[in-house]
Design a protein around this motif. Structure first.
Motif, mmCIF file in Angstrom:
data_model
loop_
_atom_site.group_PDB
_atom_site.id
_atom_site.type_symbol
_atom_site.label_atom_id
_atom_site.label_comp_id
_atom_site.label_asym_id
_atom_site.label_seq_id
_atom_site.Cartn_x
_atom_site.Cartn_y
_atom_site.Cartn_z
ATOM 1 N N ASP A 161 3.633 9.810 17.164
ATOM 2 C CA ASP A 161 3.808 10.839 16.129
ATOM 3 C C ASP A 161 3.811 12.314 16.896
ATOM 4 O OD1 ASP A 161 3.246 11.653 13.698
ATOM 5 O OD2 ASP A 161 1.283 10.891 13.420
ATOM 6 N N ASN A 216 0.829 -1.230 -0.018
ATOM 7 C CA ASN A 216 0.118 -0.036 0.028
ATOM 8 C C ASN A 216 0.907 1.359 -0.100
ATOM 9 O OD1 ASN A 216 -1.781 -2.020 2.051
ATOM 10 N ND2 ASN A 216 -2.786 -1.180 0.296
ATOM 11 N N GLY A 271 2.195 12.216 -0.629
ATOM 12 C CA GLY A 271 1.133 11.139 -0.751
ATOM 13 C C GLY A 271 -0.109 11.358 -0.289
ATOM 14 N N ALA A 272 -0.088 12.312 0.828
ATOM 15 C CA ALA A 272 -1.489 12.597 1.273
ATOM 16 C C ALA A 272 -2.615 13.335 0.328
ATOM 17 C CB ALA A 272 -1.389 13.203 2.538
ATOM 18 N N HIS A 283 -3.925 4.186 -5.011
ATOM 19 C CA HIS A 283 -5.235 4.831 -4.661
ATOM 20 C C HIS A 283 -6.180 4.719 -5.695
ATOM 21 C CE1 HIS A 283 -3.771 6.276 -0.691
ATOM 22 N NE2 HIS A 283 -2.736 6.643 -1.245
ATOM 23 N N ASN A 343 8.081 16.362 11.772
ATOM 24 C CA ASN A 343 8.213 17.039 10.729
ATOM 25 C C ASN A 343 9.520 17.932 10.815
ATOM 26 O OD1 ASN A 343 5.952 15.949 9.458
ATOM 27 N ND2 ASN A 343 4.845 17.639 10.752
ATOM 28 N N GLY A 393 3.397 3.648 -1.925
ATOM 29 C CA GLY A 393 4.187 4.155 -2.991
ATOM 30 C C GLY A 393 5.604 4.779 -3.122
ATOM 31 N N GLY A 400 2.444 14.045 5.719
ATOM 32 C CA GLY A 400 1.672 13.322 4.563
ATOM 33 C C GLY A 400 2.564 12.582 3.664
ATOM 34 N N THR A 401 3.598 12.074 4.058
ATOM 35 C CA THR A 401 4.847 11.380 3.123
ATOM 36 C C THR A 401 4.591 9.976 3.269
ATOM 37 O OG1 THR A 401 6.519 12.204 4.490
ATOM 38 C CG2 THR A 401 5.968 13.418 2.469
ATOM 39 N N GLY A 402 3.968 9.504 4.386
ATOM 40 C CA GLY A 402 3.900 7.975 4.664
ATOM 41 C C GLY A 402 4.293 7.449 5.710
ATOM 42 N N LYS A 403 4.764 8.335 6.740
ATOM 43 C CA LYS A 403 5.496 7.829 7.936
ATOM 44 C C LYS A 403 4.570 6.841 8.848
ATOM 45 C CE LYS A 403 6.357 12.425 9.179
ATOM 46 N NZ LYS A 403 5.847 12.915 7.679
ATOM 47 N N THR A 404 3.226 7.323 8.896
ATOM 48 C CA THR A 404 2.309 6.472 9.830
ATOM 49 C C THR A 404 2.086 5.326 9.006
ATOM 50 O OG1 THR A 404 1.434 8.701 10.604
ATOM 51 C CG2 THR A 404 0.206 6.588 10.987
ATOM 52 N N LEU A 405 1.893 5.380 7.751
ATOM 53 C CA LEU A 405 1.810 4.312 6.738
ATOM 54 C C LEU A 405 3.040 3.203 7.075
ATOM 55 C CD1 LEU A 405 0.822 5.276 3.104
ATOM 56 C CD2 LEU A 405 -0.686 4.084 4.955
HETATM 57 N N1 ATP Z 1 4.199 6.649 0.040
HETATM 58 C C1 ATP Z 1 2.657 6.696 0.080
HETATM 59 N N2 ATP Z 1 1.974 5.696 -0.527
HETATM 60 C C2 ATP Z 1 0.636 5.605 -0.698
HETATM 61 N N3 ATP Z 1 -0.022 6.562 0.028
HETATM 62 C C3 ATP Z 1 0.453 7.520 0.825
HETATM 63 C C4 ATP Z 1 2.090 7.640 0.997
HETATM 64 N N4 ATP Z 1 2.070 8.574 1.715
HETATM 65 C C5 ATP Z 1 1.063 9.006 2.096
HETATM 66 N N5 ATP Z 1 0.232 8.416 1.678
HETATM 67 C C6 ATP Z 1 -1.435 8.848 1.917
HETATM 68 O O1 ATP Z 1 -1.420 9.797 2.804
HETATM 69 C C7 ATP Z 1 -2.135 9.389 3.893
HETATM 70 C C8 ATP Z 1 -1.340 10.001 5.042
HETATM 71 O O2 ATP Z 1 0.014 9.445 5.168
HETATM 72 P P1 ATP Z 1 0.672 9.311 6.459
HETATM 73 O O3 ATP Z 1 -0.275 9.430 7.540
HETATM 74 O O4 ATP Z 1 1.253 8.045 6.538
HETATM 75 O O5 ATP Z 1 1.602 10.386 6.526
HETATM 76 P P2 ATP Z 1 2.570 10.968 7.764
HETATM 77 O O6 ATP Z 1 3.830 11.215 7.089
HETATM 78 O O7 ATP Z 1 2.549 10.168 8.878
HETATM 79 O O8 ATP Z 1 1.848 12.344 7.857
HETATM 80 P P3 ATP Z 1 1.878 13.274 9.215
HETATM 81 O O9 ATP Z 1 3.425 13.957 9.487
HETATM 82 O O10 ATP Z 1 1.159 14.262 8.977
HETATM 83 O O11 ATP Z 1 1.598 12.496 10.286
HETATM 84 C C9 ATP Z 1 -2.150 8.063 4.122
HETATM 85 O O12 ATP Z 1 -3.115 7.441 4.832
HETATM 86 C C10 ATP Z 1 -2.076 7.586 2.650
HETATM 87 O O13 ATP Z 1 -3.509 7.551 1.941
#
Ligand code: ATP
Length: 412
Positions: free
Chosen positions: A254, A155, A361-362, A337, A301, A157, A198-203
């Motif tokens: 976080d 999931n 990504g977000a 997505h 961040n 990218g 929104g770059t996917g750290k939580t993912l």
């Molecule tokens: N690399 C990625 N691949 C696929 N989807 C992504 C990716 N990065 C972000 N997303 C999408 O954006 C949403 C938010 O990403 P995520 O919560 O992982 O960001 P984050 O880096 O933890 O952000 P924050 O710093 O704001 O907490 C995810 O639920 C997903 O839908």
């Protein structure tokens, strides 16, 4: 005549019949012996069952007596331990406000008493009678707890390097701890993910919890210090306790910069609260076994404002950068997505990926969702290039106000 065994003895029997008589008699006695043995066995069983019942009733009686005593005792006050002194003495803050120096029962394990622990106090002497269990309801604590989240590496990218690093630093110690044992090295204690929102750290954190079938426990730094004022340190302690209970587990902190920013000299009460929370986090990490089955991840961040104490070896000693996606990664994210979407032939995700410079990504995920919404509004189940164009304008707003013109060139 009877001989007391219940068998009649026959007198005046002829000698030739005597041996037959004796054989019969032996047989009768043997049968009787078997019957008596059987009766004896039954009585023994009954005796055992009565003895068991006796023990059971005695236990029940003790329980009821204890319960009665408990109900008869006056109510206890609730307080919080502020400081632990020598000779079983404690500084306690009562729920009504003032602080007291009180005694603690010698039956309380000193390990259970620490600043922040909730205790029950005798109404008159205020002596500590018992330590109350910590509140572990994750909802109350504002934590998000997911048992093995359903996000996997597929999931995500882009971020291949980051996924590999996470596999090595978080997944491997959980799945093959013996490898580290054999080589004689400690796995990293904590892993810090940093990068734009929104770059996917939580993912990434969720995906590693998925692949290790671990519970995912997320806590947000800013909430720790703003929403639960005065409770930050306790929450951190309970976070680690909860993680141990739910192990294997992944703790994900976080916005760690909210509690882990460099310590300044300005001391407002808010700063003190943040510092107490950070000190507790550092203490938990120091007392934490890196070979256990709880792993710690944090995200920020703003790595530049973090207190260097957090980044020392034995704390967050592995730092992984999660950058904004490049064109290739953006296309992959769009594909992920849009994979369940019915796309019209004119939609070219590769080109959309190329033209969405500087988009997280977000935002890409929001673009895909918005494109779907435009199709629904147009009463269609096929999503067109035009839907994507409008979605990009909506999501990226002013920054890309000239997207339509670009679109005309790109999609020509
Ligand atoms: N690399 C990625 N691949 C696929 N989807 C992504 C990716 N990065 C972000 N997303 C999408 O954006 C949403 C938010 O990403 P995520 O919560 O992982 O960001 P984050 O880096 O933890 O952000 P924050 O710093 O704001 O907490 C995810 O639920 C997903 O839908």
């Amino acid at each position: 005549m009877a001989d007391g065994s219940g068998v009649d003895i026959q007198e005046d029997v002829p000698v030739s019949d005597f041996s037959k008589y004796l054989l019969d008699r032996v047989r009768q006695l043997e049968e009787r012996n078997v019957r008596l043995k059987e009766e004896y066995r039954k009585i023994e069983l009954e005796k055992k069952s009565v003895e068991n019942k006796k023990v059971q009733y005695e236990r029940e009686n003790r329980k009821l007596t204890a319960e009665l005593d408990r109900l008869k005792t006056p109510p206890l006050l609730v307080g919080t331990v502020v400081d632990v002194m020598a000779n079983n003495k404690l500084v306690i803050k009562s729920s009504s406000g003032p602080k007291f120096v009180v005694n603690s029962s010698q039956f309380i394990n000193s390990k259970d008493i620490f600043p922040g622990a909730k205790v029950a106090l005798n109404q008159q002497s205020l002596a500590v009678i018992e330590v109350l269990p910590p509140v572990k309801d994750p909802m109350v604590l504002g934590m998000e707890v997911i048992e093995a989240p359903n996000i996997d590496y597929q999931n995500i990218g882009g971020l291949e390097d980051q996924i590999n690093e996470i596999k090595e630093t978080v997944e491997l110690p959980l799945l093959k701890p013996e490898l580290f044992e054999k080589v004689g090295i400690q796995p990293p204690k904590g892993v810090l993910l940093y990068g734009p929102p929104g770059t996917g750290k939580t993912l990434l954190a969720k995906a590693v919890a998925h692949s290790t079938k671990a519970s995912f426990i997320r806590i947000i730094g800013s909430e720790l210090v703003q929403k639960y004022i005065g409770e930050g340190a306790r929450m951190v302690r309970e976070l680690f306790e909860l993680a141990k209970e739910k192990s294997p587990s992944i703790i994900f902190i976080d916005e760690i910069d909210s509690i882990g920013a460099k310590r300044l000299d300005s001391i407002t009460s808010g700063d003190r609260e943040v510092q107490r929370t950070l000190v507790q986090l550092l203490a938990e990490m120091d007392g934490f076994d890196p070979r256990g089955n709880v792993r710690i991840l944090a995200a920020t961040n703003r790595p530049d404002i973090l207190d260097p104490a957090l980044l020392r070896p034995g704390r967050f000693d592995r730092i992984i950068k999660v950058p904004m996606p490049n064109a290739e990664a953006r296309t992959e994210i769009l594909k992920i997505h849009a994979r369940r979407m019915n796309l019209a032939d004119d939609v070219n995700l590769k080109k959309i990926g190329q033209m969405t410079d500087d988009t997280s990504g977000a935002d890409l995920s929001a673009i895909v969702m918005e494109a779907g919404m435009f199709a629904i509004r147009g009463n269609r189940d096929i999503v067109t290039n035009d839907d994507f164009t409008q979605a990009m304008q909506k999501v990226l707003g002013e920054r890309n106000k000239n997207l339509t013109e670009m679109n005309m060139t790109v999609f020509a």
